[in-house]
Design a protein around this motif. Structure first.
Motif, PDB file in Angstrom:
ATOM      1  N   THR A  72      68.903  83.010 -16.090  1.00 48.08           N
ATOM      2  CA  THR A  72      69.525  83.420 -15.155  1.00 48.08           C
ATOM      3  C   THR A  72      71.056  84.264 -15.558  1.00 48.08           C
ATOM      4  N   LEU A 124      74.272  82.251  -7.178  1.00 49.08           N
ATOM      5  CA  LEU A 124      74.237  82.999  -8.574  1.00 49.08           C
ATOM      6  C   LEU A 124      75.025  84.421  -7.883  1.00 49.08           C
ATOM      7  N   TYR A 183      73.351  91.845 -13.191  1.00 45.34           N
ATOM      8  CA  TYR A 183      73.492  91.844 -11.018  1.00 45.34           C
ATOM      9  C   TYR A 183      74.797  93.199 -11.140  1.00 45.34           C
ATOM     10  N   PHE A 187      70.031  73.967 -11.989  1.00 47.78           N
ATOM     11  CA  PHE A 187      70.276  74.533 -11.678  1.00 47.78           C
ATOM     12  C   PHE A 187      70.106  74.659 -10.504  1.00 47.78           C
ATOM     13  N   VAL A 225      61.617  85.381  -3.899  1.00 46.84           N
ATOM     14  CA  VAL A 225      62.623  84.179  -4.731  1.00 46.84           C
ATOM     15  C   VAL A 225      62.270  83.093  -4.784  1.00 46.84           C
ATOM     16  N   PHE A 280      70.242  87.026 -15.413  1.00 46.97           N
ATOM     17  CA  PHE A 280      70.490  87.814 -14.200  1.00 46.97           C
ATOM     18  C   PHE A 280      72.352  87.868 -13.950  1.00 46.97           C
ATOM     19  N   ILE A 281      72.896  87.418 -14.593  1.00 41.50           N
ATOM     20  CA  ILE A 281      74.080  87.109 -14.141  1.00 41.50           C
ATOM     21  C   ILE A 281      74.824  88.631 -14.660  1.00 41.50           C
ATOM     22  N   ARG A 336      69.989  81.420  -6.135  1.00 44.13           N
ATOM     23  CA  ARG A 336      69.609  82.926  -6.503  1.00 44.13           C
ATOM     24  C   ARG A 336      71.048  83.614  -5.371  1.00 44.13           C
ATOM     25  N   LEU A 393      62.822  84.574 -10.843  1.00 43.02           N
ATOM     26  CA  LEU A 393      64.175  84.719 -10.598  1.00 43.02           C
ATOM     27  C   LEU A 393      64.484  86.232 -10.259  1.00 43.02           C
ATOM     28  N   PHE A 394      63.991  87.378 -11.242  1.00 41.03           N
ATOM     29  CA  PHE A 394      64.480  88.237 -10.672  1.00 41.03           C
ATOM     30  C   PHE A 394      63.684  89.537  -9.567  1.00 41.03           C
ATOM     31  N   LEU A 453      75.724  75.142 -13.458  1.00 47.60           N
ATOM     32  CA  LEU A 453      75.380  76.345 -14.287  1.00 47.60           C
ATOM     33  C   LEU A 453      76.432  75.088 -15.939  1.00 47.60           C
TER      34      LEU A 453
END
Lengths: 517, 325
Positions: free
Chosen positions: A370, B70, A377, A227, B58, A373-374, B67, A464-465, A233
């Motif tokens: 992840t 993404l 987002y 990642f 991050v 998040f996807i 990120r 990540l967030f 991914l």
């Protein structure tokens, strides 16, 4: 013994809850896979990582459970001052943030640890912790307490009347083992082992740090690598699938092995034991409890020792972070209970539901984060959702432990009281309030305590967030460590340990309130 | 009536907020806490920009890039601050970044003329030891010694990757030999810098992979002169930390202004004692007292960023093979 559950409670809320969990785990996985560009698939080193992962997880699970049985038995048949406090403290290693636990262990077993200092003073050669031995040692340290609690729970499902009967029949230890303990262990041990196996599957920082190098590569590390550096991914999702499949297989084997059938109903009165009263048995139990206490408490004492000085050096941010962490833990606990309770009830008829729950711990937190998040987002600012997402993911991750505790108890309750309840017309809400909840109080308290504590110590998806204004306590602790402030970080680690123990103790105590134990 | 006044107040207040332009900067985690550079940088920039600077943390440099990938072109980020030289090529290939208009005399040991990425600080990787310890002067001598070291995994950590590149830059095709020599010195490999440094401070290893500037933290913040970096005669690999403007930024002028601000004294003088790295442009007052005690490597090593991705794969294979035996 009831052959099958009676329809005192509906099954569909449980199936609904399981569907939510499955959708979350598989949905996030799919989100990651769909977002993937063409990757390079699995390499030979990924397969090597899988082999190592499965091996260390299996060893860790076996040792944790095998060592837990005599400790749990000793705790089940002995009463002593401080027993309850000891049982609560048993929760501590399991809920510690990994790095705190590792540093605590190294303070005892490391190159400059207490153990090697002692050996050196005696003129003996030093013990080397790094390697497969260290990995398994750390996993046993982290999971032995959980195994003890799960198996102890099994002992507590044996009604007091059985022990009275056994005493009046003059059962010796051999008879006790054959008639009461062995069947109970056969029911409890496979599930406990499967849960621990699944936790150790996605372990990564412990394995790497104590494994001593790239030989100790796990699937989770391969996911991390795919990642972060390759942004592959597809490979990350594939590896996560592998991890879930292995955990799923373990869960199915455990379910197959553990079979069915409880001990039947009792009056729920306090257990008194008349067996194993000889001095030899007492000494043996004392030795097991003493050894476990030493193994678990000395590293924790090291965390305490290192942390006390740092408490004064913690910046104000840390206290604020502690507040957010408590909030997240409470929300996560409520979420977990509202998923786990219906699933536990439904598992009386569909035992496979428990396996659905187990996916939660095997799923890679990085992939799940992840995926979320996807999904989030396009609609919202991920930062604003950081705490909510953390609470949700933590709830799903602690679900398997809760189910392991709640499902057998709920099954027994339905098997034992289902017919009586049905004949009295007790159903639905009233049945829940009058029959199920009072009988599930102890496991509910324990499960809620575990969920709250786990959520407290989890770093999980928050990285990540990342909410700029609101960092949780573990994140704040890592930030301190990441900027040389080791002492303040130790202070934060101690605070985290104290808070997690407090919430765990609070819920656990509430579950036992008024019940003799 | 009261309700109306309140509603009007809310509308006015939100209107006022909307008029202040907002600049969103993604950065790594250790930049933003109270003790990091973030709060001071934010205060200093907001004094002049007439804007609201929003720092979003991050993870580390690698998570930062992941990120952004993404989020793609829809990202809210206007500027990213905290990628390093080993990530630049991957970042460039995403096409998410726009050229800068910064014109500065950088005080780096190497020439810098990248059209997209602007350095804000830099450092040398080095092994850190207790000051009294007799330490070897290069990788070969280290491999021959009995000293124990702890390093970071190049698959999960940027300093870990830096060490891989260091050995590769210094020894090229002989790198596998060097790693084989080091294998019995490596106590363990950790997930990130924090874990490794923690193990070192707890006495688990004699030396840890860190930076030449690490002893400055102990000296200045803790008044403790017991730590020192070890000079290696094959040279020290550099880490240059950079920032860049996102092509999809809705505040391109503010983003440019931020990058220009980044190389001024107001920003650069904050760096040494918050990020514990060297400033990319030396501020007028020079370095804080204590930095003069640090070792000054004779040779600076840095692989060209476009060669990094291919070399990384090769070096990682060599590393894994040498240490898995």
């Amino acid at each position: 013994m009831a052959a099958r559950a009676q329809p005192v409670a509906r099954v569909w809320p449980g199936i609904g809850a399981a569907a939510v969990v499955a959708a979350l785990i598989l949905g996030t996985l799919a989100a990651v896979a769909l977002r993937a560009e063409a990757g390079r698939g699995l390499s030979p080193s990924d397969w090597a990582a899988l082999r190592f992962t499965v091996m260390q997880a299996a060893l860790s699970a076996v040792f944790s459970v095998v060592l837990a049985v005599p400790v749990a038995r000793a705790l089940a048949r002995r009463a002593f001052a401080g027993r309850q406090a000891f049982i609560t403290l048993l929760g501590a290693p399991f809920i510690l943030p990994v790095i705190v636990a590792v540093l605590g262990l190294l303070a005892v077993f490391g190159r400059r640890g207490v153990l090697n200092a002692g050996l050196e003073a005696l003129g003996m050669p030093a013990v080397q912790i790094y390697g497969l031995f260290g990995v398994v040692l750390a996993h046993v340290f982290l999971n032995l307490p959980l195994a003890v609690r799960l198996i102890l729970q099994g002992w507590q499902t044996i009604p007091a009347e059985r022990f009275r009967l056994a005493a009046s029949l003059d059962f010796g230890p051999g008879d006790m083992w054959r008639v009461l303990e062995r069947p109970m262990l056969l029911r409890m041990v496979p599930g406990a082992a499967a849960v621990i196996f699944a936790i150790c599957l996605s372990s990564f920082a412990v394995v790497l740090t104590l494994g001593g190098g790239p030989r100790a590569t796990t699937v989770e590390l391969a996911i991390y690598h795919a990642f972060r550096f390759d942004f592959d991914l597809g490979r990350a999702a594939l590896l996560s699938c592998l991890q879930i499949a292995v955990a799923g297989a373990a869960a199915l084997i455990a379910l197959r092995l553990s079979g069915q059938g409880g001990f039947g109903a009792g009056m729920g009165r306090p257990v008194r034991r008349w067996d194993a009263r000889g001095a030899g048995f007492r000494a043996m139990d004392a030795a097991f409890i003493g050894a476990a206490a030493l193994f678990l408490i000395v590293p924790l004492a090291m965390v305490l020792r290192d942390g006390i000085e740092g408490l004064g050096q913690m910046p104000a941010d840390v206290w604020r972070a502690a507040g957010y962490s408590i909030g997240v833990a409470l929300v996560s606990t409520v979420l977990m209970l509202s998923l786990a309770l219906p699933m536990a009830v439904a598992s009386a008829r569909w035992q496979g539901l428990e396996a659905a729950g187990l996916m939660g711990i095997a799923a890679s937190p990085l992939v799940m984060g992840t995926g979320l998040f996807i999904i989030v987002y396009p609609f919202a600012d991920p930062g604003a959702w950081a705490l909510a997402v953390t609470a949700l993911v933590n709830a799903v991750m602690s679900l398997p432990f809760a189910l392991r505790v709640l499902a057998p108890a709920a099954r027994d309750c339905i098997a034992d009281y289902g017919r009586l309840s049905a004949s009295l017309g007790l159903r639905g809400r009233h049945w829940l309030r009058l029959v199920l909840l009072p009988r599930l109080r102890r496991p509910l308290g324990f499960a809620a305590g575990l969920a709250a504590a786990l959520s407290m110590g989890d770093l999980g998806v928050i990285a990540l967030f990342s909410d700029p204004e609101r960092a949780t306590l573990p994140l704040q602790m890592y930030r301190l460590m990441g900027s040389y402030r080791t002492e303040a970080a130790s202070g934060a680690g101690l605070l985290l340990l104290a808070l997690t123990l407090a919430v765990f103790w609070g819920f656990d105590k509430a579950g036992r309130y008024g019940a003799d134990d | 009536m009261k309700a109306f006044a309140f509603a009007a107040g809310v509308v006015l207040a939100t209107g006022a907020v909307a008029e202040t332009p907002q600049l969103t900067v993604y950065t790594y985690d250790s930049f933003v806490p109270d003790w990091g550079p973030g709060p001071q940088v934010e205060a200093a920039f907001e004094e002049t920009c007439g804007c609201d600077l929003n720092l979003v943390a991050v993870g580390d440099g690698a998570s930062l890039l992941a990120r952004l990938r993404l989020e793609g072109e829809r990202s809210d980020a206007d500027v990213v601050l905290g990628l390093d030289t080993n990530l630049i090529q991957s970042a460039r290939e995403t096409g998410l970044f726009a050229p800068h208009d910064v014109d500065a005399e950088f005080d780096l040991p190497v020439a810098w003329d990248d059209p997209v990425f602007v350095p804000f600080d830099w450092g040398y990787f080095a092994f850190v030891k207790d000051a009294g310890l007799e330490a070897p002067g290069n990788f070969r001598a280290l491999g021959d010694s009995d000293l124990k070291i702890v390093i970071q995994d190049p698959r999960s950590s940027t300093p870990g990757l830096g060490l891989l590149m260091w050995v590769k830059a210094a020894y090229g095709d002989e790198a596998p030999e060097i790693w084989e020599g080091l294998a019995d010195n490596i106590v363990t490999v950790t997930k990130g810098w924090s874990e490794a440094y923690g193990l070192f401070l707890d006495g688990e290893a004699d030396m840890v992979l860190s930076y030449t500037t690490s002893p400055a933290y102990h000296l200045i913040a803790e008044e403790d002169d017991s730590k020192a970096a070890v000079p290696f005669d094959e040279g020290h690999y550099m880490q240059v930390e950079v920032a860049a403007k996102l092509a999809g930024s809705d505040q391109p002028e503010l983003a440019d202004a931020f990058l220009r601000f980044m190389v001024t004294d107001a920003f650069q003088s904050i760096i040494p004692t918050t990020n514990w790295m060297y400033p990319a442009v030396m501020p007028e007052g020079g370095l804080p007292e204590g930095f003069e005690t640090l070792i000054a490597p004779e040779r600076a090593l840095l692989l060209p960023s476009e060669e990094v991705p291919a070399l990384r794969e090769e070096a990682l294979d060599e590393w894994q093979r040498a240490l898995s035996q």
